[in-house]
Structures are given as structure tokens and as C-alpha cells.
Design an enzyme around this catalytic site. Structure first.
Site, mmCIF file in Angstrom:
data_model
loop_
_atom_site.group_PDB
_atom_site.id
_atom_site.type_symbol
_atom_site.label_atom_id
_atom_site.label_comp_id
_atom_site.label_asym_id
_atom_site.label_seq_id
_atom_site.Cartn_x
_atom_site.Cartn_y
_atom_site.Cartn_z
ATOM 1 N N ASP A 40 4.469 -1.379 -3.275
ATOM 2 C CA ASP A 40 4.877 -2.281 -2.203
ATOM 3 C C ASP A 40 6.317 -2.725 -2.474
ATOM 4 O OD1 ASP A 40 4.937 -3.726 0.105
ATOM 5 O OD2 ASP A 40 3.027 -4.733 -0.201
HETATM 6 C C1 BGC Z 1 4.385 -5.390 2.858
HETATM 7 C C2 BGC Z 1 3.841 -4.033 3.204
HETATM 8 C C3 BGC Z 1 4.848 -3.250 4.000
HETATM 9 C C4 BGC Z 1 6.153 -3.189 3.220
HETATM 10 C C5 BGC Z 1 7.238 -2.388 3.898
HETATM 11 C C6 BGC Z 1 5.774 -5.314 2.271
HETATM 12 O O1 BGC Z 1 6.344 -6.558 2.092
HETATM 13 O O2 BGC Z 1 3.490 -6.030 1.976
HETATM 14 O O3 BGC Z 1 2.641 -4.169 3.932
HETATM 15 O O4 BGC Z 1 4.364 -1.975 4.281
HETATM 16 O O5 BGC Z 1 6.618 -4.492 3.015
HETATM 17 O O6 BGC Z 1 7.778 -3.037 4.975
#
Ligand code: BGC
Length: 717
Positions: free
Chosen positions: A262
Site C-alpha cells: 500500500d
Molecule cells: C489506499 C489504497 C489505494 C492506494 C493507492 C492507499 O492509501 O489504502 O486502498 O489503493 O492508496 O491510491
């Protein structure tokens, strides 16, 4: 993978420098959307130097091709990039948020909206979506409950399969396919007190039984990428959790895709307190099995040091690079890096997509209360007041993840209602803002309500109040909206309240006073038109709550599949499990949702009465539409194992079926239960099937009194 691809990958790995290898694992945002706390300065520099393997927050066919051209033509090895994006509830055509769509209890609908989102995102050069989000969520304080399918594991499993099928279609290399990323592995929804990124406290058994199954379902449906959660399991952050990521999911389940961290999560291992520095964090993540570093630059900056320290080996690095290149091969990128045949959308298709969004929207709103049958409004009165801060607010209809959706393309409630009732005089007043202390607009709204025959009161949350980092300790109506509602309700006019929100709101008082309350969540592109369909009775509401609706914040977490207590509630006995000040039961149970007609479910038959391992039970019930309009009924199947070696939930969802019936019509639905549905995870984390009597319940919701019941016997040995 073909032999040709495998050979090519080995040749590439053989030709790569260490920097280029690490580069394949590096994913940067292009800043077209902001989805995290850190931003890169420049991505062209690293790209040209072969230090970038994939990108996100970048879409548009010209832009993606332009950037791809640099990767293919201007880097030493010409390895194409892949482009990912958060396509959570639609891309350009915005569908209802996942919690809303879950309320449709309809895999065909879930698949259709994903298919449309795939076509639209593939048309814009995307190859991967960071969806579906599969975190079982039982805490409405947590903003990300809006992105989830709600509280139930079985329902989330079905959503997982449908979304993977919809996004990917049968062939990942097809020009209108996008790969999925199931996220966030796992138990992110269990953050304590519903605060984002906080600690979780989940037993390993519950982790396996409640939180993991949707991920397994996604993988079995062909999902090739997983994103670990920001959170920990028993103190081990998922980003560094080799036991789960490597041993279990890769080892036991046979997952052969990629792990994408993430946003900045690898660097955050230092803040978690399990890594001393960035090199340590990079080593832990690589060892755990994370292939792609999203936005932490931990691999870029940390892996060279980790290699020197000997905390990772070249073989570890090569294994991750091999998986990333295999993923690119699986997408067909070596053959067609520009996705030359990406779909080009026609106006006709766009209109069709909007129609699908309208259908999804009307199937997603749940009629929570309808006292005295205020709805439907089949004969619109002359003067209608449409009030509240969400009434004339197209942009808010986008919901928390808007993809490529545009506020100006959403249909507001006011616009939709004006089209629905062209003969009525519809007047609008905002009354108050979504979240301010300003009361000055209330008198005008009150006056308008007083002069009207019907009030549609549009209240709720701003879209940024749910989704990531959108947690609320008090999930009620923000600002002075309760004061507006009170004033309007004081007029004594019939009031229909529309709740725009990303979670159940603890507003019990509203249900006591409003004529009808419809939770519309965030409905997307066609919000206003779909609301018009439901309020006017052109569509008979059919959605059901995928999450229990609390009486009060103090009940949270409240969910139906709880374990029985040794001292069940008894009103007159003090030492039983209860609150002194509020009920135990939620205001509305899981599965609650009213219709404009009355369905009666009867005559439960289940057979065979005795079952052996590997067998199945067929369950039939009759359904009658005893009301005056046609409608769709959802029948839910629950089981309970009343005596087992572990205490088992009071109810567990194991099936659903739908039937559409005209007024006075009768029919029947058939459900199936296999012995797998009767097994559970033991303390050794292995599935157990135990002989004995099982209770079977069929009906509309998790309210036991409304369910038909029978038993079967299982001979497991
Ligand atoms: C979120 C994810 C997301 C990623 C990319 C993160 O902060 O937890 O769900 O896919 O950002 O935008």
C-alpha cells in the site's frame, strides 16, 4: 506462462543491473489524483534511468501512451510499464459506492458495473485497478466501511468473485480487460475503535474465518495481485508478514501473482516500530514477499544497502523481479505495450453505461422506514420542497473514490426530482451547509416546508467524511443538519428523508419523526434520476442492508453473526448480557430493507434430512407477493451449528436467491447448502466438519423472529 515468455524474462533478468532490477519493483504516482501523503518530485528522471516499473494515478490514452513510449523506446531494456488506478466504484461512469452496491445482494449487478468500469478504464490506458476492496467491516466509525461490502464474510466472498470476473473478463490480455488487486490483506476493517491505520486486535482463528476468505475467493476467481493492509496482525504489520503473505497465501493457497504494497507502507514499517531504518524496512518487505513498492522509495533507497548488509540476497530480488515481469507478460504487455486496441467509446455506449448506473443506483438504496406508507408518491402533490445541503449537490454524488468521474456529470437529487415530477412546483432551499455552525438558512427552509405539500429532506455526510482517513467517532448528521431536520419536521408536513452517507448513521431520532427514510449512500452518476425512480414508485425498492444499522454509537461493533453468550438477554434479569440504557439489537438488522409490496415466505422444505461429508441439501421456499405492486424479493439462507467443539455464531449467511413477482403472484426459490458451508475453522486453523444437528433459517433478514426454520443432521465421519 508460455515458454517463450519465461525465456524472455530470464534473459531480461540476466541483462539487468541491480538498479534496473530494483526499478522494476518501484511504483510511483503521477499525481493526477492525490491518494496518499507523500508525492514524488519527478517521475520522468527515474523512468528514463530504468528505475521505475509501474505507475498509478495516471490515465488518459494519450498520456499513458506517451509515458509508455519513454519506457519502451528510451530505457536501456525497453520494458513496458503497467498503469494502475483506484477504480473503486466506476471510472468515468460513477456507480454507487461498494457498500451501496452490496445492498443489492446481486452478483450479476456487481459484475456488470465492474465490466463497465473495466471498459472505461482500459479505454484510458489503464491495465490494473486497485479493487476490489474486500475488508469485512463492522465498525461504521471507520470511513472505509463505505468501500467495503459490509459486515459479512460470505457476501464479501461473492462480491470478490463477481468483481474479479467483471473487471478481468475471460482473458486478461483482452483490450477491454483490467487486472484486479484484491485489498487490503487482511483484517484492516478490524482497526480498534474504527480509527484508520490503527492497531487491530484479531485472533488468528478469526483472521482465518472472518477476514481471509474473500481474498481466497478472489484468488480462485483469477485475481493476479494483492495489496497488504497498512495494519498489523498480532503486532506484525501485514507489509512484513511473511507467515501470511508467503507461507500461507503463496505457499498453501498457491497464489502466483504479485504483491503491491500500500501507499508508502514499506517506509511505515519504521513508524510501526519493526524496522530501524529504510533498508531494514525494505528487507522485511521483500522477505515477506512484497514485489512492488508503492511510493515509499524504500526499495530504491533501501535495497542496495540491504544487499550490502546481507539481509536480502540477489535471489530474493530476482524472485520479485521475475514475478513482476511475469505479471507484465500475463497482461500481454511485451506484445502490446500501448494496448493498441484499447476500446474507443461511442456515445451510445456511454448512454448504455449511464443506464446501467441508474439501474445499479435504484437497486442500491435501502428503504429503511416508511411510516404510514408515505412512499411511493404516485400522485405527486402540487408543491414540493426539496431541502438540505445534499439536495442540489451534484459533486457530492461522486462519493469517496471518484475515479475519473466529473462532478458536473452527476445528476443531483433536485434535477432528478424535477424531471420526475414536471407538473409539480418544486422549490429548493439549502437550509444549512453540510458541516458548519451557521443556522441562518433554517427559517427560509422552514417557510418553504410550511408552504409545501411534501418535503424531501436531503441530509447526510460530505463524501470526504468517509473513505480512507474518513473516520468519525460520532457517525451522525454533521454540523447543524439535525437542527434543520427538526425545524422541517416541526411543520407537520409529510417528510421523506434521503440519507447521503458512506456508513450507517446513528440517527434514531430521525426514524421516529420522518415519514420515510431512504438511505441513498453515494449513488454516483445517475443519483437524482434513480431517486426519482424510487420515490415515484417507478422502481419498487429491493435493496437490503449489508450491515447492521446501530441504535447508537455505543453499540458498535454490532453485527448479526455474533457468538452466543452464556447469559442471553432477559429483560427482567439483571445479570444477563445487555445495556442498561439502549437495546442490544441494532435499529435495523442485516438484511433489512422495505418494499412497496408485501412478500410472504413460507413452506420451508430441506432435504435430504440426513447428510454425509461431500453431500448437499436442497432448500425450497414459497414466496408470495401479497401486495398491490410488482417487486423483487431477496431470500437469505442462514445456518447455525447449535452444539460444536467451538461456540458458533447465532446465524451465518450461506446463501441468497431472488425472485420477481407481480401483485398476487406466487413462486418459489431454491437454495443449496453443501457440507463446506457447515464447516468452520478450528483452533488449529484447519477446517472442521462436525457431526450433529444444524439449524437452517430462511427469510428476509438476520432478525431471527422473521425467519423460517428447520434442521438437518450431518454425519461427518
Ligand atoms: C489506499 C489504497 C489505494 C492506494 C493507492 C492507499 O492509501 O489504502 O486502498 O489503493 O492508496 O491510491
Amino acid at each position: 506462462m508460455s515458454q517463450h515468455s519465461a525465456k524472455r524474462i530470464e534473459q531480461l533478468i540476466g541483462a539487468m543491473t541491480v538498479e534496473e532490477k530494483i526499478g522494476q519493483l518501484n511504483m510511483l504516482t503521477a499525481n493526477l489524483a492525490v491518494t496518499g501523503p507523500v508525492m514524488p518530485g519527478d517521475y520522468m528522471g527515474p523512468l528514463k534511468a530504468g528505475k521505475l516499473g509501474s505507475m498509478f494515478n495516471l490515465y488518459g490514452v494519450d498520456l499513458t501512451r506517451q509515458v509508455q513510449r519513454v519506457a519502451v523506446e528510451e530505457t536501456r531494456l525497453g520494458i513496458p510499464l503497467f498503469f494502475g488506478y483506484d477504480v473503486i466504484h466506476g471510472h468515468r461512469t460513477v456507480f454507487p459506492i461498494p457498500l451501496a452496491e452490496a445492498a443489492a445482494f446481486d452478483p450479476a449487478l456487481w459484475e456488470r458495473s465492474a465490466r463497465i468500469a473495466a471498459i472505461e478504464s482500459a479505454a484510458e490506458g489503464l491495465m490494473l485497478v486497485f479493487a476490489p476492496m474486500l475488508d469485512v467491516s463492522r465498525d461504521p466509525r471507520w470511513g472505509r466501511i463505505s468501500e467495503s461490502a459490509g459486515e459479512d464474510t460470505w457476501l464479501t466472498e461473492r462480491l470478490a468473485e463477481a468483481k474479479v470476473r467483471g473487471f478481468q473478463g475471460p482473458d486478461l490480455t483482452a483490450p477491454d480487460s483490467v487486472a484486479t488487486t484484491a485489498k487490503h490483506l487482511a483484517a484492516y476493517g478490524a482497526v480498534l475503535a474504527g480509527r484508520d491505520y490503527a492497531q487491530t486486535e484479531v485472533s488468528e482463528r478469526a483472521f482465518h474465518e472472518t477476514y481471509l476468505p474473500p481474498f481466497k475467493a478472489a484468488i480462485e476467481a483469477g485475481c493476479p495481485a494483492l495489496m497488504p493492509a497498512f495494519t498489523d496482525l498480532e503486532g506484525v504489520p501485514m507489509t512484513a508478514n511473511r507467515a501470511v503473505l508467503h507461507d500461507l497465501v503463496r505457499g498453501e493457497w498457491g497464489f502466483d501473482g504479485i504483491y503491491i504494497s500500500d501507499y508508502n507502507a514499506i517506509a511505515e514499517l519504521v513508524a510501526h516500530g519493526v524496522a530501524a531504518d529504510i533498508a531494514d524496512a525494505a528487507a522485511l518487505a521483500l522477505k515477506a514477499g512484497i514485489d512492488v513498492d508503492m511510493m515509499a522509495s524504500a526499495y530504491t533507497n533501501g535495497l542496495p544497502i540491504a544487499l550490502e548488509r546481507g539481509t536480502v540476497t540477489m535471489a530474493d530480488l530476482d524472485a520479485a523481479v521475475r514475478r513482476v515481469l511475469a505479471f507484465k507478460a500475463r497482461l500481454g504487455l511485451f506484445e502490446d505495450p500501448y494496448r493498441e486496441k484499447a476500446p474507443q467509446l461511442t456515445a451510445g455506449q456511454r448512454a448504455e453505461f449511464r443506464e446501467a448506473a441508474r439501474d445499479a443506483a435504484r437497486r442500491s438504496m435501502v428503504l429503511l422506514s416508511n411510516r404510514g406508507g408515505v412512499l411511493p408518491i404516485t400522485q405527486a402533490p402540487r408543491r414540493i420542497a426539496v431541502l438540505g445541503p445534499l439536495a442540489d449537490n451534484a459533486t457530492e454524488m461522486l462519493g469517496p473514490w471518484s475515479g475519473a468521474g466529473r462532478g458536473e456529470e452527476m445528476v443531483s437529487f433536485l434535477d432528478g426530482l424535477r424531471k420526475t415530477w414536471p407538473q409539480s412546483e418544486i422549490k429548493y432551499a439549502r437550509g444549512v451547509d453540510i458541516d458548519s455552525e451557521d443556522l441562518s438558512g433554517i427559517p427560509a427552509a422552514f417557510e418553504l416546508a410550511r408552504q409545501s405539500d411534501l418535503v424531501i429532506l436531503c441530509v447526510g455526510e460530505a463524501r470526504q467524511m468517509s473513505g480512507e482517513a474518513g473516520c468519525r467517532a460520532r457517525p451522525g448528521l454533521p454540523g447543524k443538519q439535525a437542527a434543520l431536520a427538526d425545524a422541517v419536521l416541526d411543520t407537520g408536513k409529510p417528510v421523506v428523508a434521503l440519507l447521503t452517507c458512506g456508513r450507517p448513521l446513528a440517527v434514531s431520532w430521525l426514524f421516529e419523526r420522518a415519514g420515510a427514510v431512504l438511505v441513498t449512500w453515494y449513488l454516483g452518476s445517475e443519483a437524482g434520476n434513480a431517486v426519482g425512480d424510487v420515490l415515484s414508485g417507478r422502481w419498487n425498492p429491493s435493496a437490503r442492508l449489508p450491515v447492521s444499522w446501530p441504535v447508537d454509537v455505543g453499540q458498535i461493533p454490532v453485527f448479526y453473526s455474533r457468538l452466543p453468550t452464556g447469559r442471553p438477554f432477559a429483560a427482567n434479569i439483571r445479570y444477563t448480557s445487555k445495556y442498561l440504557d439502549i437495546p442490544n439489537e441494532p435499529l435495523f438488522p442485516f438484511g433489512h430493507g422495505l418494499s412497496y409490496t408485501r412478500f410472504k415466505v413460507s413452506n420451508l422444505r430441506a432435504g435430504p434430512a440426513e447428510l454425509r461429508r461431500g453431500g448437499a441439501v436442497t432448500i425450497d421456499v414459497d414466496v408470495a407477493n401479497d401486495g398491490k405492486v410488482a417487486g423483487e424479493e431477496t431470500v437469505l439462507l442462514f445456518v447455525r451449528d447449535p452444539v460444536a467443539t467451538l461456540s458458533r455464531p447465532v446465524l451465518e449467511l450461506k446463501g441468497m436467491a431472488k425472485i420477481t413477482l407481480g401483485p398476487g403472484e406466487r413462486g418459489s426459490v431454491r437454495l443449496k447448502l453443501t457440507t463446506d458451508d457447515l464447516s468452520f475453522i478450528g483452533t488449529d486453523l484447519e477446517p472442521r466438519l462436525e457431526s450433529g444437528t444444524f439449524e437452517i433459517f430462511v427469510g428476509p433478514s438476520a432478525k431471527k423472529e422473521d425467519l423460517l426454520q428447520t434442521t438437518i443432521r450431518l454425519l461427518a465421519s
